[in-house]
Design an enzyme around this catalytic site. Structure first.
Site, short mmCIF file in Angstrom:
data_model
loop_
_atom_site.label_atom_id
_atom_site.label_comp_id
_atom_site.label_asym_id
_atom_site.label_seq_id
_atom_site.Cartn_x
_atom_site.Cartn_y
_atom_site.Cartn_z
N CYS A 63 58.13 -2.20 -42.38
CA CYS A 63 58.78 -1.94 -43.62
C CYS A 63 57.94 -0.61 -44.53
O CYS A 63 56.76 -0.73 -44.81
CB CYS A 63 58.37 -3.18 -44.64
SG CYS A 63 59.01 -2.88 -46.38
N CYS A 121 57.31 -1.17 -48.15
CA CYS A 121 55.99 -2.10 -48.47
C CYS A 121 54.74 -1.33 -48.01
O CYS A 121 53.93 -1.27 -48.86
CB CYS A 121 56.20 -3.42 -47.46
SG CYS A 121 57.55 -4.16 -47.33
N ASP A 122 54.70 -0.52 -46.95
CA ASP A 122 53.47 -0.24 -46.49
C ASP A 122 53.37 1.56 -46.48
O ASP A 122 52.10 1.93 -46.09
CB ASP A 122 53.31 -0.66 -45.02
CG ASP A 122 53.45 -2.22 -45.06
OD1 ASP A 122 52.81 -2.61 -46.00
OD2 ASP A 122 53.69 -2.74 -43.81
#
Ligand code: NAP
Length: 311
Positions: free
Chosen positions: A138, A141-142
């Site tokens: 992701c 997200c990261d």
């Protein structure tokens, strides 16, 4: 509150674009409906930075915001959403029983399966070991964790290309590693990726191993033409090599294709009467939000028709 005493009109399993649209239509048709989602609402779009091809948003819209809008609209018409995991469904007489991980048992006249698909794993050494320590599925997200350091993206489809572009906001360089010399992604994405100054396309290579001590430090790559092994230093590896349907719990319940996607007719009807399927878990899925939304709508209309006919 969900209740074991109610005979629901429709239980929707999965809260991505397909499930939330089905929920909107069912709730607006005044069917007694609940939507069950085991994780985060939004499915694959929840981890997509920018959705550029959903009609009505010429500037694009973030996956998170689109999810919020779907949710808001469905709840406005009375859809109940619960964080619950379904582990089994079965038909007993005319009713469908829905078994939850908590041990609760729900009853419904119809079920709409909108369980989506999950990122496929590479299956190489280091992938599990370095999950959340450099390995990610992701970018939204990261991505920010890899500010100013080299990043690798694995894959050659729309997801790999779209998320490579996003990761250029962070990485010092983004290596796009693909097993062939031709990308699979839509042409306009390919063009943007291949002309981006921060993206370096590495064709004909597969990852043999993800290496590091505390966290990811490098990749061992194998050339698919020559077999030559090389090492590439990166601190982040984002894997976008396709999806696998989240249909394991439905084995033996509804007919599926050889890859585990649910087979339906054009009215979204599965092999089990009263059970419908839509979105990325359906055989022939295109992975497009617009299609998932359309199928969610069809499934809801068909569920309503089924109830009128059989109850
Ligand atoms: P995908 O289209 O299935 O592409 C997967 C890519 O990973 C392919 O390039 C494939 O290589 C490669 N691959 C598969 N297994 C591999 C392995 N074991 N090792 C190395 N490489 C491997 O998957 P996706 O990009 O996640 O997209 C999924 C669906 O969502 C698609 O239908 C896509 O169109 C859709 N989507 C659309 C958008 C958009 O419209 N903007 C954005 C994201 C996703 P080969 O090419 O050699 O097979």
């Amino acid at each position: 509150m969900i209740s074991e005493d109610i005979l629901y009109d429709c239980v929707i399993v999965g809260g991505g674009p397909a499930g939330l649209t089905a929920g909107l239509y069912c709730a607006r048709a005044k069917l007694r409906t609940i939507l069950l989602e085991k994780g985060t609402l939004g499915g694959q779009i929840a981890i997509t930075d920018l959705v550029e091809n959903y009609p009505g948003f010429p500037e694009g819209i973030s996956g998170k915001e689109l999810t919020q809008r779907f949710k808001q609209q469905a709840e406005k018409f009375g859809l109940e959403i619960h964080r619950k995991e379904v582990i089994k469904i079965e038909k007993v007489g005319k009713e469908i029983l829905i078994h939850l991980r908590t041990g609760e048992l729900l009853r419904s006249k119809t079920v709409i399966l909108a369980v989506g698909a999950n990122p496929r794993r590479l299956g190489v050494k280091g992938e599990e070991e370095f999950l959340n320590r450099g390995v990610s599925y992701c970018a939204t997200c990261d991505g920010a964790l890899f500010d100013g350091v080299p990043i690798a993206v694995i894959g050659g489809g729309d997801s790999a290309c779209q998320e490579s572009l996003f990761l250029t906001h962070f990485g010092s360089v983004v290596y796009l590693i693909h097993r062939r010399d031709q990308l699979r992604a839509q042409k306009h994405l390919q063009e943007r990726v291949l002309s981006h100054p921060k993206i370096k396309f590495i064709p004909n290579k597969v990852v043999e191993e993800i290496r590091g001590r505390e966290a990811v430090e490098s990749l061992l790559l194998r050339d698919t033409q020559t077999g030559e092994l090389t090492t590439l230093e990166v601190e982040g590896v984002f894997i976008f090599i396709g999806l696998e349907p989240s249909t394991g719990f439905l084995k033996g319940t509804v007919e599926m294709d050889d890859k585990g996607y649910i087979i339906t007719d054009h009215r979204m009807r599965t092999s089990l009467e009263g059970v419908f399927a839509c979105g990325d878990c359906r055989s022939g899925a295109t992975g497009q939000v617009a299609v998932a939304v359309g199928e969610g709508c069809i499934a809801a209309i068909e569920a309503e028709r089924y109830i009128e006919e059989y109850f």
